[in-house]
Design a protein around this motif. Structure first.
Motif, PDB file in Angstrom:
ATOM      1  N   LEU A  79     -48.541 -19.089  -7.184  1.00 34.63           N
ATOM      2  CA  LEU A  79     -49.343 -17.960  -6.715  1.00 34.63           C
ATOM      3  C   LEU A  79     -50.512 -17.659  -7.642  1.00 34.63           C
ATOM      4  CD1 LEU A  79     -46.901 -15.331  -5.208  1.00 34.63           C
ATOM      5  CD2 LEU A  79     -48.330 -16.990  -4.075  1.00 34.63           C
ATOM      6  N   GLY A  80     -50.650 -18.382  -8.728  1.00 35.78           N
ATOM      7  CA  GLY A  80     -51.762 -18.142  -9.644  1.00 35.78           C
ATOM      8  C   GLY A  80     -51.637 -16.836 -10.403  1.00 35.78           C
ATOM      9  N   ILE A  81     -50.409 -16.437 -10.707  1.00 33.77           N
ATOM     10  CA  ILE A  81     -50.189 -15.211 -11.470  1.00 33.77           C
ATOM     11  C   ILE A  81     -49.890 -15.604 -12.909  1.00 33.77           C
ATOM     12  CG2 ILE A  81     -48.767 -13.156 -11.749  1.00 33.77           C
ATOM     13  CD1 ILE A  81     -48.230 -13.254  -8.735  1.00 33.77           C
ATOM     14  N   LYS A  82     -50.692 -15.083 -13.834  1.00 33.26           N
ATOM     15  CA  LYS A  82     -50.521 -15.409 -15.247  1.00 33.26           C
ATOM     16  C   LYS A  82     -49.352 -14.623 -15.841  1.00 33.26           C
ATOM     17  CE  LYS A  82     -54.693 -14.452 -16.776  1.00 33.26           C
ATOM     18  NZ  LYS A  82     -55.929 -14.414 -17.550  1.00 33.26           N
ATOM     19  N   SER A  83     -49.027 -14.943 -17.091  1.00 32.28           N
ATOM     20  CA  SER A  83     -47.890 -14.302 -17.761  1.00 32.28           C
ATOM     21  C   SER A  83     -48.123 -12.818 -18.012  1.00 32.28           C
ATOM     22  CB  SER A  83     -47.594 -15.009 -19.077  1.00 32.28           C
ATOM     23  OG  SER A  83     -48.709 -14.934 -19.934  1.00 32.28           O
ATOM     24  N   ASN A  84     -49.378 -12.349 -17.888  1.00 31.45           N
ATOM     25  CA  ASN A  84     -49.639 -10.921 -18.062  1.00 31.45           C
ATOM     26  C   ASN A  84     -49.737 -10.201 -16.711  1.00 31.45           C
ATOM     27  OD1 ASN A  84     -52.081 -11.778 -17.081  1.00 31.45           O
ATOM     28  ND2 ASN A  84     -53.285 -11.138 -18.851  1.00 31.45           N
ATOM     29  N   GLY A  85     -49.494 -10.903 -15.618  1.00 34.99           N
ATOM     30  CA  GLY A  85     -49.487 -10.294 -14.297  1.00 34.99           C
ATOM     31  C   GLY A  85     -50.806 -10.362 -13.551  1.00 34.99           C
ATOM     32  N   GLN A  86     -51.853 -10.863 -14.195  1.00 32.69           N
ATOM     33  CA  GLN A  86     -53.149 -10.962 -13.528  1.00 32.69           C
ATOM     34  C   GLN A  86     -53.198 -12.211 -12.653  1.00 32.69           C
ATOM     35  OE1 GLN A  86     -55.902 -11.027 -16.809  1.00 32.69           O
ATOM     36  NE2 GLN A  86     -56.253  -8.840 -16.661  1.00 32.69           N
ATOM     37  N   MET A  87     -53.895 -12.095 -11.530  1.00 34.33           N
ATOM     38  CA  MET A  87     -54.099 -13.264 -10.677  1.00 34.33           C
ATOM     39  C   MET A  87     -55.306 -14.028 -11.187  1.00 34.33           C
ATOM     40  SD  MET A  87     -53.302 -12.149  -6.783  1.00 34.33           S
ATOM     41  CE  MET A  87     -53.606 -13.815  -6.245  1.00 34.33           C
ATOM     42  N   THR A  88     -55.169 -15.339 -11.276  1.00 30.66           N
ATOM     43  CA  THR A  88     -56.260 -16.169 -11.761  1.00 30.66           C
ATOM     44  C   THR A  88     -57.221 -16.539 -10.638  1.00 30.66           C
ATOM     45  OG1 THR A  88     -54.931 -18.157 -11.402  1.00 30.66           O
ATOM     46  CG2 THR A  88     -54.862 -17.155 -13.606  1.00 30.66           C
ATOM     47  N   HIS A  89     -56.690 -16.698  -9.442  1.00 36.31           N
ATOM     48  CA  HIS A  89     -57.488 -17.068  -8.274  1.00 36.31           C
ATOM     49  C   HIS A  89     -56.599 -16.878  -7.040  1.00 36.31           C
ATOM     50  CE1 HIS A  89     -55.027 -20.585  -8.978  1.00 36.31           C
ATOM     51  NE2 HIS A  89     -55.389 -21.084  -7.819  1.00 36.31           N
ATOM     52  N   ILE A  90     -57.154 -17.095  -5.880  1.00 37.39           N
ATOM     53  CA  ILE A  90     -56.357 -16.998  -4.652  1.00 37.39           C
ATOM     54  C   ILE A  90     -55.766 -18.377  -4.388  1.00 37.39           C
ATOM     55  CG2 ILE A  90     -56.381 -16.500  -2.184  1.00 37.39           C
ATOM     56  CD1 ILE A  90     -58.753 -14.633  -2.744  1.00 37.39           C
ATOM     57  N   SER A  91     -54.473 -18.487  -4.571  1.00 33.44           N
ATOM     58  CA  SER A  91     -53.796 -19.775  -4.429  1.00 33.44           C
ATOM     59  C   SER A  91     -53.543 -20.089  -2.954  1.00 33.44           C
ATOM     60  CB  SER A  91     -52.474 -19.749  -5.187  1.00 33.44           C
ATOM     61  OG  SER A  91     -51.573 -18.882  -4.535  1.00 33.44           O
ATOM     62  N   GLU A  92     -53.161 -21.338  -2.694  1.00 31.65           N
ATOM     63  CA  GLU A  92     -52.903 -21.757  -1.317  1.00 31.65           C
ATOM     64  C   GLU A  92     -51.661 -21.069  -0.737  1.00 31.65           C
ATOM     65  OE1 GLU A  92     -54.804 -23.381   0.797  1.00 31.65           O
ATOM     66  OE2 GLU A  92     -56.290 -23.442  -0.795  1.00 31.65           O
ATOM     67  N   MET A  93     -50.668 -20.823  -1.563  1.00 29.03           N
ATOM     68  CA  MET A  93     -49.495 -20.104  -1.047  1.00 29.03           C
ATOM     69  C   MET A  93     -49.840 -18.649  -0.767  1.00 29.03           C
ATOM     70  SD  MET A  93     -46.039 -21.601  -2.670  1.00 29.03           S
ATOM     71  CE  MET A  93     -45.552 -23.290  -2.361  1.00 29.03           C
ATOM     72  N   MET A  94     -50.763 -18.088  -1.530  1.00 32.84           N
ATOM     73  CA  MET A  94     -51.230 -16.726  -1.248  1.00 32.84           C
ATOM     74  C   MET A  94     -52.018 -16.721   0.065  1.00 32.84           C
ATOM     75  SD  MET A  94     -51.097 -13.590  -2.193  1.00 32.84           S
ATOM     76  CE  MET A  94     -50.621 -13.556  -3.895  1.00 32.84           C
ATOM     77  N   VAL A  95     -52.782 -17.761   0.309  1.00 36.87           N
ATOM     78  CA  VAL A  95     -53.506 -17.880   1.584  1.00 36.87           C
ATOM     79  C   VAL A  95     -52.511 -17.931   2.738  1.00 36.87           C
ATOM     80  CG1 VAL A  95     -54.990 -19.391   2.966  1.00 36.87           C
ATOM     81  CG2 VAL A  95     -55.561 -18.950   0.580  1.00 36.87           C
ATOM     82  N   GLN A  96     -51.418 -18.697   2.568  1.00 42.93           N
ATOM     83  CA  GLN A  96     -50.399 -18.769   3.617  1.00 42.93           C
ATOM     84  C   GLN A  96     -49.787 -17.392   3.882  1.00 42.93           C
ATOM     85  OE1 GLN A  96     -47.496 -21.891   2.936  1.00 42.93           O
ATOM     86  NE2 GLN A  96     -49.087 -23.388   2.513  1.00 42.93           N
ATOM     87  N   ARG A  97     -49.571 -16.617   2.812  1.00 42.81           N
ATOM     88  CA  ARG A  97     -49.059 -15.247   2.983  1.00 42.81           C
ATOM     89  C   ARG A  97     -50.068 -14.397   3.763  1.00 42.81           C
ATOM     90  NH1 ARG A  97     -45.401 -12.331  -0.124  1.00 42.81           N
ATOM     91  NH2 ARG A  97     -46.962 -10.705  -0.309  1.00 42.81           N
ATOM     92  N   CYS A  98     -51.336 -14.534   3.433  1.00 36.86           N
ATOM     93  CA  CYS A  98     -52.389 -13.755   4.115  1.00 36.86           C
ATOM     94  C   CYS A  98     -52.483 -14.131   5.583  1.00 36.86           C
ATOM     95  CB  CYS A  98     -53.738 -13.966   3.427  1.00 36.86           C
ATOM     96  SG  CYS A  98     -53.842 -13.213   1.799  1.00 36.86           S
TER      97      CYS A  98
END
Length: 164
Positions: A79-98
């Motif tokens: 999902l492109g979520i870093k260890s501090n909870g920030q999103m790095t970019h919109i990942s393909e699995m996030m696109v599938q969720r959207c």
């Protein structure tokens, strides 16, 4: 309208200023306390597990273990979520969720499904979409690096799923 520093209601113009100042100070200290508590909580959150829960709440434990191993190995998750909870970019699995959300699904945003086979299929689809974008968009070098990490994660995750 005021006359000689006395407001129309008969109170001096400075009336209530001292209360506002102490209220502001207590609000600022309260904010700092809340921020410190939230920072302490963030250190205990495993964002790789949180990311998995967003895409695979019904997936078997083997799939979850494969996800967690791949995330630790690659130092990234699907999902492109870093260890501090920030999103790095919109990942393909996030696109599938959207896409599911835009299709009207609000309850079941499960991408990985409830079996190893469904998780393999979803990961293959995400990897294909990442390697064959529908629209070419110019992105920053940072986003390109994160997409490369995302690709690396999907490959590692697929390898682990295929071993199950």
């Amino acid at each position: 309208m005021s006359l000689n520093g006395i407001a129309a209601m008969g109170n001096p113009a400075w009336y209530g200023t001292r209360k506002a100042k102490s209220s502001t100070e207590s609000t600022a200290s309260g904010f700092m306390e809340i921020a410190a508590k939230m920072a302490a909580q963030d250190k205990t959150i495993d964002y790789d597990e949180k990311a998995f829960d967003m895409v695979g709440p019904n997936a078997p434990l083997d799939v979850k273990n494969a996800w967690m191993e791949a995330a630790k190995e690659v130092n990234a998750n699907g999902l492109g979520i870093k260890s501090n909870g920030q999103m790095t970019h919109i990942s393909e699995m996030m696109v599938q969720r959207c896409i599911k959300t835009m299709g009207g699904e609000t309850e079941n945003l499960d991408i990985l499904g409830n079996s190893v086979e469904s998780a393999i299929q979803a990961t293959k689809q995400a990897l294909f979409n990442l390697e064959h974008p529908a629209v070419y968009t110019s992105t920053s070098l940072a986003v390109q690096r994160e997409c490369a990490k995302e690709r690396e994660f999907y490959i590692a995750f697929l390898e682990k799923l295929n071993q199950l």
